[in-house]
Design an enzyme around this catalytic site. Structure first.
Site, PDB file in Angstrom:
ATOM      1  N   GLY A  17      13.408  -6.040  -3.478  1.00 50.47           N
ATOM      2  CA  GLY A  17      12.639  -5.834  -2.248  1.00 50.47           C
ATOM      3  C   GLY A  17      13.097  -6.619  -1.048  1.00 50.47           C
ATOM      4  N   CYS A  61      18.510  23.367   8.040  1.00 51.03           N
ATOM      5  CA  CYS A  61      17.399  24.165   8.589  1.00 51.03           C
ATOM      6  C   CYS A  61      16.049  23.503   8.308  1.00 51.03           C
ATOM      7  CB  CYS A  61      17.435  25.554   7.980  1.00 51.03           C
ATOM      8  SG  CYS A  61      19.021  26.298   8.214  1.00 51.03           S
TER       9      CYS A  61
HETATM   10  N1  PLP Z   1      13.106  -3.117  -8.926  1.00 54.95           N
HETATM   11  C1  PLP Z   1      12.264  -2.094  -8.969  1.00 54.95           C
HETATM   12  C2  PLP Z   1      11.332  -1.987 -10.134  1.00 54.95           C
HETATM   13  C3  PLP Z   1      12.246  -1.128  -7.949  1.00 54.95           C
HETATM   14  O1  PLP Z   1      11.391  -0.105  -8.013  1.00 54.95           O
HETATM   15  C4  PLP Z   1      13.155  -1.274  -6.865  1.00 54.95           C
HETATM   16  C5  PLP Z   1      13.162  -0.318  -5.748  1.00 54.95           C
HETATM   17  O2  PLP Z   1      12.365   0.509  -5.532  1.00 54.95           O
HETATM   18  C6  PLP Z   1      14.041  -2.350  -6.865  1.00 54.95           C
HETATM   19  C7  PLP Z   1      13.987  -3.261  -7.909  1.00 54.95           C
HETATM   20  C8  PLP Z   1      15.046  -2.559  -5.776  1.00 54.95           C
HETATM   21  O3  PLP Z   1      14.477  -2.744  -4.530  1.00 54.95           O
HETATM   22  P1  PLP Z   1      15.328  -3.218  -3.293  1.00 54.95           P
HETATM   23  O4  PLP Z   1      16.462  -2.275  -3.142  1.00 54.95           O
HETATM   24  O5  PLP Z   1      14.410  -3.143  -2.153  1.00 54.95           O
HETATM   25  O6  PLP Z   1      15.800  -4.603  -3.558  1.00 54.95           O
END
Ligand code: PLP
Length: 404
Positions: A233, A338
């Site tokens: 995240g 489209c």
């Molecule tokens: N881990 C889990 C369980 C996820 O669902 C995600 C992304 O949706 C990630 C890791 C990776 O997230 P990010 O690319 O934001 O670091």
């Protein structure tokens, strides 16, 4: 990327030359940016040596994952396909975690046979299914439980995953019940508490809150988890107004948490590792004036880069050649598909553009190619890895005959 004599370069290569050699649209990744991101991430959290599992969903190019693997990273996967890919890319199964709310029996069987580090389960039913397979195979299976900490990640709604209304993880009450259940299970080895509250998080405070929730529940159940998987995240800036998540602040919060909870930390970053490594090179097919708007119709479309259509995300666009001054003009960059959502960005100021000009859509290394499709029977772009003055094709451009 930088301009030299008004020509945009990726590492040491002119974008125009890449377009000439490989055609457009083309995905290009910078190796030096990838290396910098990985080393920066590892250095920022080195005091507690986390296991960093690259989130394969953010970019599933096997050759890129092979490069990532060389830095010692593991993988976070969410399907049998991703798990097969990670193994084929040479990732050590002991560094693979498997997340997802709907793992099928086939997927669970496969993960158990491959002896991966952890299956992060997301429901009671899933744990019972894992237990059935484990009993049948007479094998102890290492799992994590994904907690839904009901924490607002303060990100786009579509990529927020840690609130109670989201489908992910289990609530506190169920979590406590599951821990109790696992303690009495012969073949379930509960090793990990996992969370992932969302993607593109720029402020460390939601993570701080999430850690407090974890602390509270760990105290309540009085159970030692060998691993705490904090998910991914970590956000990156897509424009000049924002800054990436402060690793320093996040690191500080985790160290505080670890003083009372001695577990190995797992991270699952995707975007933070690959987001700013990728660019999508496109050519202007036509320029169409309509009222006060000038539609810049590119040969790249929403099937190649879905984020703007899917979440209203925006990406910077740069011209390959700087030409004169920036002028006030409304330019709407769109693709040929489209759908009215096939639109990248609307800008009120840009340099004067001409048909056949080359432009670059920035920061598309994460959730770019991995979310692409063949909608409108459009072949997928080539993917290139740039290392200094060298270019390597890491995935061939699809051909129309591949889609017939
Ligand atoms: N881990 C889990 C369980 C996820 O669902 C995600 C992304 O949706 C990630 C890791 C990776 O997230 P990010 O690319 O934001 O670091």
């Amino acid at each position: 990327m930088k301009y030299l004599n008004n020509r945009l370069k990726i590492e040491k290569i002119n974008v125009d030359n890449i377009a000439k050699m490989f055609g457009t649209p083309s995905y290009c990744y910078s190796y030096s940016q990838l290396k910098k991101n990985i080393l920066d991430f590892q250095k920022s959290f080195k005091s507690f040596s986390p296991l960093v599992c690259f989130s394969v969903k953010s970019n599933s190019n096997i050759n890129l994952i092979k490069e990532i693997q060389k830095f010692g990273l593991g993988a976070d996967v969410v399907s049998k396909g991703e798990l097969m890919l990670a193994l084929k890319a040479g990732i050590n199964p002991k560094k693979i975690v498997f997340s997802g709310v709907g793992k099928t029996i086939e997927e669970l069987n496969y993960a158990i046979d491959e002896n991966i580090l952890l299956i992060n389960a997301e429901s009671k039913s899933e744990i019972k299914e894992i237990e059935k397979i484990a009993n049948k195979k007479k094998k102890k299976v290492k799992i994590g439980i994904r907690l839904n900490p009901n924490t607002d990640a303060k990100t786009l709604n579509q990529i927020s995953t840690g609130k109670k209304e989201n489908k992910f993880g289990v609530n506190n009450k169920t979590f406590v019940e599951i821990v109790k259940y696992c303690k009495n299970s012969k073949n379930i080895d509960l090793k990990c508490l996992s969370v992932h509250i969302g993607s593109q998080i720029l402020d460390h405070k939601p993570y701080q809150k999430m850690l407090k929730v974890l602390e509270k529940i760990i105290n309540k159940i009085n159970y030692h988890f060998e691993f705490i998987d904090l998910g991914g995240g970590m956000g990156i800036p897509y424009d000049n107004k924002h800054k990436k998540l402060s690793y320093k602040n996040y690191n500080f919060a985790i160290k505080k948490f670890l003083k009372k909870n001695n577990s190995k930390i797992i991270f699952e970053p995707g975007r933070a590792i690959v987001g700013n490594t990728g660019t999508l090179i496109a050519k202007i097919i036509y320029i169409k004036k309509s009222g006060s708007k000038n539609f810049i119709i590119l040969d790249a479309a929403m099937n190649d880069l879905m984020r703007p259509a899917l979440y209203g995300a925006t990406h910077k666009i740069l011209p390959s050649k700087k030409r004169g001054n920036v002028i006030k003009k409304t330019y709407e960059f769109v693709g040929p598909i489209c759908e009215s959502t096939d639109k990248f960005v609307t800008l009120k100021k840009f340099q004067n553009l001409k048909e056949k000009d080359i432009v670059v859509i920035c920061d598309v290394g994460a959730y770019g190619m991995s979310l692409s499709s063949n909608y409108n029977i459009r072949p997928k772009p080539v993917e290139l890895l740039i290392k200094g003055s060298k270019i390597k094709i890491i995935k061939k451009r699809q051909k129309h005959k591949d889609l017939m």
